[in-house]
Design a protein around this motif. Structure first.
Motif, PDB file in Angstrom:
ATOM      1  N   TRP A   1      12.761 -36.143  -3.632  1.00 40.72           N
ATOM      2  CA  TRP A   1      11.936 -35.346  -2.723  1.00 40.72           C
ATOM      3  C   TRP A   1      12.746 -34.668  -1.627  1.00 40.72           C
ATOM      4  N   LEU A   2      13.950 -35.169  -1.354  1.00 40.15           N
ATOM      5  CA  LEU A   2      14.777 -34.543  -0.325  1.00 40.15           C
ATOM      6  C   LEU A   2      15.269 -33.153  -0.729  1.00 40.15           C
ATOM      7  N   LEU A   3      15.028 -32.782  -1.976  1.00 38.15           N
ATOM      8  CA  LEU A   3      15.349 -31.412  -2.377  1.00 38.15           C
ATOM      9  C   LEU A   3      14.440 -30.393  -1.701  1.00 38.15           C
ATOM     10  N   HIS A   4      13.418 -30.872  -0.980  1.00 37.89           N
ATOM     11  CA  HIS A   4      12.636 -29.921  -0.185  1.00 37.89           C
ATOM     12  C   HIS A   4      13.514 -29.257   0.866  1.00 37.89           C
ATOM     13  N   ILE A   5      14.622 -29.903   1.239  1.00 37.32           N
ATOM     14  CA  ILE A   5      15.531 -29.327   2.240  1.00 37.32           C
ATOM     15  C   ILE A   5      16.226 -28.079   1.687  1.00 37.32           C
ATOM     16  N   PRO A   6      16.981 -28.179   0.584  1.00 38.25           N
ATOM     17  CA  PRO A   6      17.593 -26.944   0.067  1.00 38.25           C
ATOM     18  C   PRO A   6      16.562 -25.909  -0.369  1.00 38.25           C
ATOM     19  N   ALA A   7      15.391 -26.337  -0.855  1.00 40.96           N
ATOM     20  CA  ALA A   7      14.358 -25.370  -1.225  1.00 40.96           C
ATOM     21  C   ALA A   7      13.943 -24.533  -0.020  1.00 40.96           C
ATOM     22  N   CYS A   8      13.865 -25.158   1.124  1.00 36.72           N
ATOM     23  CA  CYS A   8      13.499 -24.455   2.354  1.00 36.72           C
ATOM     24  C   CYS A   8      14.529 -23.380   2.693  1.00 36.72           C
ATOM     25  N   TYR A   9      15.797 -23.743   2.677  1.00 35.41           N
ATOM     26  CA  TYR A   9      16.830 -22.790   3.065  1.00 35.41           C
ATOM     27  C   TYR A   9      17.023 -21.703   2.012  1.00 35.41           C
ATOM     28  N   LEU A  10      16.730 -22.023   0.770  1.00 35.46           N
ATOM     29  CA  LEU A  10      16.749 -21.004  -0.272  1.00 35.46           C
ATOM     30  C   LEU A  10      15.631 -19.984  -0.030  1.00 35.46           C
ATOM     31  N   GLY A  11      14.474 -20.466   0.416  1.00 38.42           N
ATOM     32  CA  GLY A  11      13.384 -19.556   0.748  1.00 38.42           C
ATOM     33  C   GLY A  11      13.754 -18.603   1.870  1.00 38.42           C
ATOM     34  N   ILE A  12      14.466 -19.106   2.875  1.00 33.34           N
ATOM     35  CA  ILE A  12      14.933 -18.246   3.967  1.00 33.34           C
ATOM     36  C   ILE A  12      15.881 -17.180   3.420  1.00 33.34           C
ATOM     37  N   ALA A  13      16.777 -17.590   2.523  1.00 33.22           N
ATOM     38  CA  ALA A  13      17.735 -16.652   1.940  1.00 33.22           C
ATOM     39  C   ALA A  13      17.030 -15.572   1.118  1.00 33.22           C
ATOM     40  N   VAL A  14      16.006 -15.953   0.372  1.00 33.70           N
ATOM     41  CA  VAL A  14      15.247 -14.977  -0.413  1.00 33.70           C
ATOM     42  C   VAL A  14      14.558 -13.974   0.513  1.00 33.70           C
ATOM     43  N   ALA A  15      13.997 -14.461   1.606  1.00 33.61           N
ATOM     44  CA  ALA A  15      13.356 -13.559   2.572  1.00 33.61           C
ATOM     45  C   ALA A  15      14.373 -12.589   3.154  1.00 33.61           C
ATOM     46  N   ALA A  16      15.565 -13.081   3.466  1.00 34.04           N
ATOM     47  CA  ALA A  16      16.620 -12.219   4.008  1.00 34.04           C
ATOM     48  C   ALA A  16      17.049 -11.183   2.977  1.00 34.04           C
ATOM     49  N   ARG A  17      17.163 -11.606   1.729  1.00 30.70           N
ATOM     50  CA  ARG A  17      17.506 -10.681   0.634  1.00 30.70           C
ATOM     51  C   ARG A  17      16.457  -9.584   0.518  1.00 30.70           C
ATOM     52  N   ASN A  18      15.186  -9.976   0.527  1.00 29.31           N
ATOM     53  CA  ASN A  18      14.104  -8.995   0.389  1.00 29.31           C
ATOM     54  C   ASN A  18      14.128  -7.974   1.524  1.00 29.31           C
ATOM     55  N   ASP A  19      14.297  -8.458   2.733  1.00 27.73           N
ATOM     56  CA  ASP A  19      14.295  -7.554   3.884  1.00 27.73           C
ATOM     57  C   ASP A  19      15.547  -6.682   3.919  1.00 27.73           C
ATOM     58  N   ALA A  20      16.676  -7.226   3.453  1.00 30.72           N
ATOM     59  CA  ALA A  20      17.913  -6.438   3.427  1.00 30.72           C
ATOM     60  C   ALA A  20      17.796  -5.282   2.441  1.00 30.72           C
ATOM     61  N   ILE A  21      17.202  -5.541   1.282  1.00 35.98           N
ATOM     62  CA  ILE A  21      17.021  -4.481   0.294  1.00 35.98           C
ATOM     63  C   ILE A  21      16.047  -3.424   0.809  1.00 35.98           C
ATOM     64  N   ALA A  22      14.954  -3.879   1.416  1.00 36.75           N
ATOM     65  CA  ALA A  22      13.981  -2.940   1.986  1.00 36.75           C
ATOM     66  C   ALA A  22      14.647  -2.082   3.064  1.00 36.75           C
ATOM     67  N   PHE A  23      15.478  -2.707   3.890  1.00 33.58           N
ATOM     68  CA  PHE A  23      16.184  -1.972   4.946  1.00 33.58           C
ATOM     69  C   PHE A  23      17.132  -0.941   4.334  1.00 33.58           C
ATOM     70  N   ALA A  24      17.884  -1.365   3.311  1.00 30.94           N
ATOM     71  CA  ALA A  24      18.869  -0.473   2.689  1.00 30.94           C
ATOM     72  C   ALA A  24      18.202   0.724   2.015  1.00 30.94           C
ATOM     73  N   LYS A  25      17.023   0.528   1.463  1.00 29.57           N
ATOM     74  CA  LYS A  25      16.310   1.618   0.784  1.00 29.57           C
ATOM     75  C   LYS A  25      15.665   2.584   1.784  1.00 29.57           C
ATOM     76  N   ASP A  26      15.464   2.094   3.005  1.00 31.79           N
ATOM     77  CA  ASP A  26      14.764   2.899   4.010  1.00 31.79           C
ATOM     78  C   ASP A  26      15.703   3.576   5.000  1.00 31.79           C
ATOM     79  N   PHE A  27      16.842   2.949   5.299  1.00 26.13           N
ATOM     80  CA  PHE A  27      17.712   3.435   6.372  1.00 26.13           C
ATOM     81  C   PHE A  27      18.670   4.513   5.857  1.00 26.13           C
ATOM     82  N   GLN A  28      18.611   5.671   6.503  1.00 27.84           N
ATOM     83  CA  GLN A  28      19.495   6.788   6.147  1.00 27.84           C
ATOM     84  C   GLN A  28      20.073   7.385   7.423  1.00 27.84           C
ATOM     85  N   PRO A  29      21.307   7.049   7.740  1.00 26.70           N
ATOM     86  CA  PRO A  29      21.933   7.644   8.922  1.00 26.70           C
ATOM     87  C   PRO A  29      22.183   9.137   8.681  1.00 26.70           C
TER      88      PRO A  29
END
Length: 384
Positions: free
Chosen positions: A239-267
């Motif tokens: 059950w302690l694998l809930h710990i890495p599952a949590c941090y993996l979820g944070i990483a997935v959220a960061a990945r999603n937002d980074a891709i959205a940012f990259a597709k939207d941002f045009q200097p």
């Protein structure tokens, strides 16, 4: 990210509940991070969907969550808010362990289960202390339980008590003088002498509200001593694998937002969004393969735990290696997301700096990297 992980209609239904919790938790991110608090609204949704009882066996009134299913839900909640996921993850894992391992006297266990099933009460262990550090390092609690007739009197202070103010019960470790060993007491939040000291002021995972639990002459009955320290070989705790599952979820959220940012941002120096730039695509590709590896390791290990119960006693090092690999990978993915966002990633206007702060906490959750590496080295040497 979830393609291929959700395999059954049952898992789809559970995933929807996790999505609902994640969506609610996400609404309160700014406030909980600023105030180092846990959201009452999020906890209400957690209880409304009956999440607290889901890791109990069906015969006890739960859903009999498998470890694989628990991790699916925990990771999804963490996409919405890692702090909310980590906090409720302790309760979920503890109830799963108590249900499967039957560590307590039946009367005490049934008393807690009834409260969890009927009213969706939440519980966490309170073990860490300022002087002893992490309980996994073996320190004896300074909290003491002194026998007085048919009661015990407890005095002490516990730190890192996630959701401290919101818990309905605490499972508190203490040195039990008359038994000369460490024991665990189940204590109702309304017990006289219990108080919460608002000490939580950290860089990341502020929304866990892991304040100090203070006991000043707290009197409990003999029957509240629910567990004594076992001197045998420690059981592997899937059950302690809930710990890495949590941090993996944070990483997935960061990945999603980074891709959205990259597709939207045009200097104005470019004719296209930065998603079309080669070095940005390199970073996105690197995030993808890292997440693929982390998901594969985490969920294949959970599947093994579920499908090969006879192997669980031999999986201690494997579980520890998953935690080390996944939490470190999660940190690497969030760092890549920050690099894609550039200087804007440091701004409070964007979510990246919070992902960066929160994901760092995974390196300090047990088991620690140095302990895992030492364990793996000793095993390798002893086998050859």
């Amino acid at each position: 990210m979830w393609k291929g992980l959700i395999k059954t209609n049952r898992q789809k239904e559970f995933f929807k509940k996790a999505e609902r919790i994640a969506e609610e938790a996400c609404k309160h991110l700014t406030k909980t991070d600023r105030e180092a608090s846990f959201s009452y609204e999020t906890l209400k949704v957690i209880k409304d969907v009956k999440y607290p009882s889901m890791s109990l066996a069906k015969s006890e009134g739960g859903e009999g969550l498998s470890l694989y299913e628990l991790l699916l839900m925990q990771e999804k909640i963490a996409e919405g808010d890692g702090a909310a996921a980590l906090s409720i993850g302790w309760h979920m894992g503890i109830m799963m362990e108590l249900s499967q391992e039957q560590l307590w006297d039946k009367a005490a266990y049934d008393r807690l289960v009834k409260q969890v099933v009927t009213d969706q009460k939440v519980v966490n262990r309170a073990a860490t202390e300022p002087a002893t550090g992490s309980p996994t390092r073996g320190g004896v609690p300074e909290t003491k339980a002194v026998k007085q007739g048919d009661q015990y009197r407890l005095n002490g202070r516990k730190s890192f008590t996630s959701m401290a103010e919101h818990l309905d019960f605490y499972i508190v470790s203490a040195y039990v003088e008359d038994k000369d060993t460490v024991g665990w007491f189940l204590i109702d939040r309304h017990q006289a002498g219990l108080s919460i000291d608002k000490t939580w002021d950290t860089l990341g995972m502020r929304g866990t509200a892991s304040d100090d639990l203070v006991m000043n002459d707290v009197k409990v009955n003999e029957g509240d001593l629910v567990e004594l320290k076992s001197e045998g070989k420690p059981n592997a705790k899937g059950w302690l694998l809930h710990i890495p599952a949590c941090y993996l979820g944070i990483a997935v959220a960061a990945r999603n937002d980074a891709i959205a940012f990259a597709k939207d941002f045009q200097p104005n120096s470019l004719n296209t969004p930065i998603a079309e730039v080669a070095h940005i695509q390199d970073k996105i590709g690197e995030m993808e393969w890292k997440l693929m590896q982390a998901h594969s390791f985490l969920y294949s290990t959970a599947k093994k735990w579920d499908e090969e119960p006879e192997q669980r006693g031999l999986m201690g090092s494997e579980l520890a290696a998953v935690k080390l690999a996944v939490t470190n990978t999660a940190n690497e993915v969030v760092d890549l997301a920050m690099r894609i966002a550039g200087g804007r990633g440091l701004s409070k206007k964007y979510p990246f700096e919070k992902y960066y702060r929160d994901v760092r906490a995974g390196l300090h959750n047990p088991p620690m990297d140095d302990a895992v590496i030492a364990m793996l080295a000793k095993q390798a040497i002893s086998k050859d």
